[in-house]
Enzyme design. Sequence first.
Site, PDB file in Angstrom:
ATOM      1  CB  CYS A   2      -0.882   0.027   1.254  1.00 53.97           C
ATOM      2  SG  CYS A   2      -1.938  -1.421   1.426  1.00 53.97           S
ATOM      3  CG  LEU A  50      -2.576  -4.202  -3.996  1.00 52.96           C
ATOM      4  CD1 LEU A  50      -3.229  -3.957  -5.347  1.00 52.96           C
ATOM      5  CD2 LEU A  50      -1.141  -4.669  -4.204  1.00 52.96           C
ATOM      6  N   GLY A  76       2.473  -3.352   4.573  1.00 56.73           N
ATOM      7  CA  GLY A  76       3.220  -4.587   4.774  1.00 56.73           C
ATOM      8  C   GLY A  76       2.326  -5.775   5.017  1.00 56.73           C
TER       9      GLY A  76
END
Length: 562
Positions: A2, A50, A76
């Site tokens: 992201c 994402l 992450g």
Amino acid sequence: MCGIWALFGSDECLSVQCLSAMKIAHRGPDAFRFENVNGFTNCCFGFHRLAVVDQLYGMQPIRVKKFPYLWLCYNGEIYNFKQLQKQFGFDYQTLVDGEVILHLYNRGGIEQTASMLDGVFAFILLDTANRKVFLARDTYGVRPLFKVLTDDGFLGVCSEAKGLINLKHSTSLCSKVEPFLPGHYEVLDLKPSGKVASVELVKFHSCKDEPLHSTCDTVEGLPSAGFDLETVKSNIRILFENAVRKRLMAHRRIGCLLSGGLDSSLVAAVLLKLMKEININYPLQTFAIGMENSPDLLAARKVATHIGSEHHEVILNTEEGIQAIEEVIFSLETYDITTIRASIGMYLVSKYIRKKTDSVVIFSGEGSDELTQGYIYFHKAPSPEEAAEESERLLKELYLFDVLRADRTTAAHGLELRVPFLDHRFTSYYLSLPAELRIPKNGIEKYLLRLSFEDSNLLPKEILWRPKEAFSDGIASVKKSWFSILQDYIDQQVDDLLLEKAAEKYPFNPPKTKESYYYRQIFEKHYSGRSSWLPHYWMPRWVKATDPSARTLKHYKSATQE
């Protein structure tokens, strides 16, 4: 994968500042949120998503009813969030792996939080009850993080530097944007004005140390300690397989980059084996890039046939490669020579994956060369001990070179990278082995890693023992290398006189070749005055080298030179 962005203590209008957050929109093509912090009108978070896990409740900043005073923005994957839930009895409100950060912090503070996370991460944690801001980044910096902090306490944080360089602030227009150090966390006091003051920067993990989270990570079949060869080989196989297995956590399709070299081939072979074991019901897509009949394409094809993947080949068009240079440098935020060379192919194959397939979570072999002494120049190491020290130095600097390349080239196209060779357990075990065991042997680099998988039948023998290719040579055609094509093009772009005066124009890390001058010009066009982001060029050691390419070393012999 992201994009995270946050400001604390902004003097300027936030609706203007948030335009900077859009510079990292590529990192999260699925959704965007911009949120002000209650009670602090000049503090805000920006997030590009994402969606890989918990597609319903995965938006950020993450806030849960149990801790209304905590705000979390993170990029992450935390692979041990379920084990931590089981060990500590955490009551999760979402399926988002990062929620564990809130629970760990509430239980034991920031030191324990950062140390207990098995995964890759960069995060911003705000505790409004105790007026604290925390920043943290994983051991190898697999996930990027940059920050800017002015003298009067204005803080900007972002996944990429491009989201910070145009921020406006009353006291300083050109504050120093710098990468946040891997393996560290920072504690900052939050003042009522929204400004911050740094309290401490702490290193919470070194690559040689066994991670704290290994206490709740039960790896099945790991024998007792000992350095006899059979035990070591078995441990390497078990820990590497475990590293790949834990990274299967995804609600999106998994794919794998496959150059046909040892590292990506091992990742692809183990990945496919484990996907079958847990009944993932789609074929593994593997991706290779190169010029027609290049060594990498031929080797990757052989591996794909052996393991049975759905293989995709991207033919590198030299014109397309040259045209991509500026986009690549903009994405990378570096002018390092070898990083840019190797990024062009990875950038173009990532572009193909995004446009032509539905694979989003992409496995890759980064980190192996640094960990297992895979670079050709390790043959020249004066002693096993010095080779071991060099291996550790390379791992510490990964965030400036190979990890930076791997993140930016994939993130530029909204893909999420997974790198099992940089698993904390695997790397700390490998680095604990006697230095003598880890050096090249019989003229072959990564000898121990190859030997460990020799009887596994995962790969054809000729791939398992294939010598190292420089990436820019591996993707080359037999007729002319990509390296030569690049040199010929750049030779026409940079005048001899410009190169002669390079040290005057660029006194820090002055370019020594036309190629490095060309890259530096493009870098300065986008990131003027930011040359300190690269402390030094990547160069081989123990040899007289003016170019980072393996082709300049006597030991190296590419297929095109045979």
